[in-house]
Design a protein around this motif. Sequence first.
Motif, short mmCIF file in Angstrom:
data_model
loop_
_atom_site.label_atom_id
_atom_site.label_comp_id
_atom_site.label_asym_id
_atom_site.label_seq_id
_atom_site.Cartn_x
_atom_site.Cartn_y
_atom_site.Cartn_z
N ALA A 270 0.99 -0.65 -0.06
CA ALA A 270 0.35 0.26 0.02
C ALA A 270 1.02 1.21 -0.14
O ALA A 270 0.40 2.20 -0.19
CB ALA A 270 -1.00 -0.36 0.99
N VAL A 271 1.89 0.87 0.50
CA VAL A 271 2.54 2.04 1.12
C VAL A 271 2.75 2.54 -0.42
O VAL A 271 3.45 3.63 -0.95
CB VAL A 271 3.79 2.23 1.84
CG1 VAL A 271 5.45 3.17 1.65
CG2 VAL A 271 3.39 2.46 3.26
N ALA A 272 3.88 1.98 -1.21
CA ALA A 272 4.42 1.38 -2.52
C ALA A 272 3.08 1.85 -3.51
O ALA A 272 3.74 3.02 -4.34
CB ALA A 272 4.82 -0.11 -3.12
N GLU A 273 2.45 1.41 -3.54
CA GLU A 273 1.44 2.10 -4.53
C GLU A 273 0.98 3.75 -3.73
O GLU A 273 1.18 3.89 -5.36
CB GLU A 273 0.38 1.41 -3.95
CG GLU A 273 -1.04 1.69 -4.39
CD GLU A 273 -2.93 0.34 -4.18
OE1 GLU A 273 -3.05 1.43 -3.38
OE2 GLU A 273 -2.94 -0.30 -4.37
N CYS A 274 1.27 4.10 -2.94
CA CYS A 274 0.72 5.11 -2.76
C CYS A 274 1.69 6.04 -3.26
O CYS A 274 1.78 7.35 -4.25
CB CYS A 274 0.34 6.00 -1.56
SG CYS A 274 -1.11 5.13 -1.10
N ALA A 275 2.93 6.45 -3.63
CA ALA A 275 4.42 6.44 -3.27
C ALA A 275 4.30 6.72 -5.53
O ALA A 275 4.77 7.70 -5.97
CB ALA A 275 5.79 6.10 -3.51
N ALA A 276 3.23 5.82 -5.73
CA ALA A 276 3.70 5.48 -7.71
C ALA A 276 2.75 6.95 -7.96
O ALA A 276 2.93 7.22 -8.81
CB ALA A 276 3.72 4.32 -7.79
N ARG B 288 1.59 9.23 -6.29
CA ARG B 288 1.93 11.02 -5.45
C ARG B 288 3.33 10.47 -4.97
O ARG B 288 4.12 10.66 -4.07
CB ARG B 288 1.29 11.03 -4.08
CG ARG B 288 0.90 12.42 -4.40
CD ARG B 288 -0.06 12.91 -3.44
NE ARG B 288 0.50 12.54 -1.79
CZ ARG B 288 -0.45 13.37 -0.85
NH1 ARG B 288 -1.23 13.99 -0.98
NH2 ARG B 288 -0.02 12.48 0.41
N PRO B 289 4.52 10.10 -6.22
CA PRO B 289 5.80 10.67 -5.74
C PRO B 289 6.09 11.80 -5.11
O PRO B 289 8.12 11.67 -4.40
CB PRO B 289 6.34 10.47 -7.17
CG PRO B 289 5.50 10.51 -8.27
CD PRO B 289 4.46 10.40 -7.59
N GLU B 290 5.84 12.55 -5.38
CA GLU B 290 6.20 14.27 -4.72
C GLU B 290 6.46 13.94 -3.47
O GLU B 290 7.34 14.92 -2.73
CB GLU B 290 6.20 15.47 -5.71
CG GLU B 290 4.21 15.84 -4.62
CD GLU B 290 3.71 14.70 -6.05
OE1 GLU B 290 2.50 15.40 -5.95
OE2 GLU B 290 3.77 14.20 -6.65
N TYR B 291 5.92 13.48 -3.25
CA TYR B 291 6.33 13.20 -1.41
C TYR B 291 5.56 11.20 -0.94
O TYR B 291 4.68 11.17 0.02
CB TYR B 291 3.66 13.37 -1.11
CG TYR B 291 3.97 15.38 -1.29
CD1 TYR B 291 5.10 16.78 -1.14
CD2 TYR B 291 2.91 15.99 -2.32
CE1 TYR B 291 4.53 17.56 -1.61
CE2 TYR B 291 2.97 16.93 -2.78
CZ TYR B 291 4.23 18.25 -1.93
OH TYR B 291 3.23 18.97 -2.17
N PRO B 292 6.75 11.10 -0.73
CA PRO B 292 6.98 9.84 -0.31
C PRO B 292 6.52 9.27 0.64
O PRO B 292 7.12 10.53 1.96
CB PRO B 292 8.23 9.59 -0.88
CG PRO B 292 9.03 11.08 -0.71
CD PRO B 292 7.65 11.99 -1.41
N VAL B 293 6.12 8.55 1.61
CA VAL B 293 6.52 8.59 3.12
C VAL B 293 6.84 6.76 3.28
O VAL B 293 6.86 5.79 2.71
CB VAL B 293 4.66 8.14 3.58
CG1 VAL B 293 4.76 8.01 5.19
CG2 VAL B 293 3.92 9.18 3.44
N ALA B 294 8.35 7.15 4.39
CA ALA B 294 8.84 6.35 4.73
C ALA B 294 8.21 5.06 5.15
O ALA B 294 7.53 5.55 6.43
CB ALA B 294 10.60 6.71 5.42
N LEU B 295 8.58 3.84 4.58
CA LEU B 295 8.20 2.48 5.75
C LEU B 295 9.66 1.50 6.57
O LEU B 295 10.11 1.82 6.01
CB LEU B 295 7.51 1.74 4.95
CG LEU B 295 7.02 0.50 5.56
CD1 LEU B 295 6.27 1.15 6.83
CD2 LEU B 295 6.30 -0.30 4.33
N ARG B 296 8.86 2.21 8.03
CA ARG B 296 10.77 1.76 8.88
C ARG B 296 9.53 0.18 9.71
O ARG B 296 7.88 0.46 10.53
CB ARG B 296 11.11 2.41 9.81
CG ARG B 296 11.53 3.54 9.24
CD ARG B 296 11.88 4.42 10.19
NE ARG B 296 12.68 4.17 11.42
CZ ARG B 296 12.68 5.34 12.36
NH1 ARG B 296 12.11 5.79 12.37
NH2 ARG B 296 13.46 4.14 13.13
#
Length: 334
Positions: A57-63, A65-73
Motif C-alpha cells: 500500500a505504501v509503494a502504491e501511494c508512492a507511485a 504521488r511520488p513527490e510526497y513519499p512516505v518512508a516505511l520502517r
Amino acid sequence: MSIPHSPKISVALCTHNGARFLREQVRSICLQTLPPVEIVLSDDASTDGSVDVVRAAVAECAAERPEYPVALRIFENRPALRVVKNFEQAIGVCTSELIALSDQDDIWLPERLEQMVPLFESDPNLLLLHTDARLVDAERRDIGDTLFHALEVTPSEIERIHGGNAFEVFLRRNLVTGATTVFRRSLLEHALPLPVEWVHDEWLGIIASAIGRVELLEQPLIDYRQHQSNQIGARRDTFAGKVRKALASRGNTHVERAFKAELLLARLEQLGGRVAPQILDKVRSKIEHQRFRAALPASRIARCLPIFREAMTGRYDKFGRGFRGVVRDLFESV
C-alpha cells in the motif's frame, strides 16, 4: 498540490492479523493533504500477510504521488508484544516532532492531519490532541453514531477539557482513543515506559494532562470501524446493560484501579517540579477512594452507611461516575 511547511509527523501503526482492512487504512494515511514523513509499522506476529499489505500500500501511494513519499520502517515481533508494548515499541522509534497513533482497521479523513497540526503550531503547551470519530461497520457503512456519543461524553467534560482541566476529567475516566490521537514526541520523555496495567492511550492522555495541555476537537476526523475483531471498540451501553453492570460482581475492579492510580502517582512523583502539588494530591485522594470501594463489605446493608459517608466527601463525583457509582456499590455482588 502545495503542502505548507509544518512540523514533521510520524505515524505509529500497530498491527496483528489486520490484512483485511490495512490497504484502505494505509492509503488514507499516505494520501493525507498534509502527509506524514514516515510510518513506523510494529507488527505483532501476524500470520495473514499484514506486513506485505502495508508494504504494498505504501509503494502504491508512492507511485501515485511520488513527490510526497512516505518512508516505511518495519518491526516484526515474534513472539507478540501485545497491545501496550507493541505501541510502546512503535512510538519509541518515531523520529518526528509529532506522532499520530494508528490502529489497523480505521480510515482517516483526507484533511485529518491538516486540521490537527495547526493547533500544535499555535500552542507550544499543547502536548496531546484527540478527536471524535464516526462509527462505521466492517464495510464502512455509517452506523449512525459517533465515538463521543458512545462514550457518553458530556458537555461538562468537553468544557472542562477546553478550559485546561483535562487531568480532572481523565482522573474520573479516560476519553482519549488512540486511533484519534496526535501528540508531541517530547511527551515520551515522561510517559515511557508504558505500564502494561494501563491502556497506552489513557496513559499518554493522563500524563500529558498532568504536565501540559490536552485538547480535543469535537468533529469526527476518522471512520472508526466496529467489528468482531476489535481489540478495543466503542459501544454505548443500553439501559439493560447498565443494570447488569450494577448487579454484577465487582471482582478485582477497584483493587486494579487503585493499583493503576498508585502507578500513576509513582510516575508523577518521579517528574518532580513538572507536576503541580495539587495534581499529586488529587491522585492520592483517588487512591483512597478506590481502596475504600475495594474494601466494602459483602453485606449490602452493611455498605449503606460507609457509602453514604463517602458520597458526602464528593469523591464519587471526582473520581467516578457520581450517582451511578453509588448505586453500583450499593447493589453489586462481591
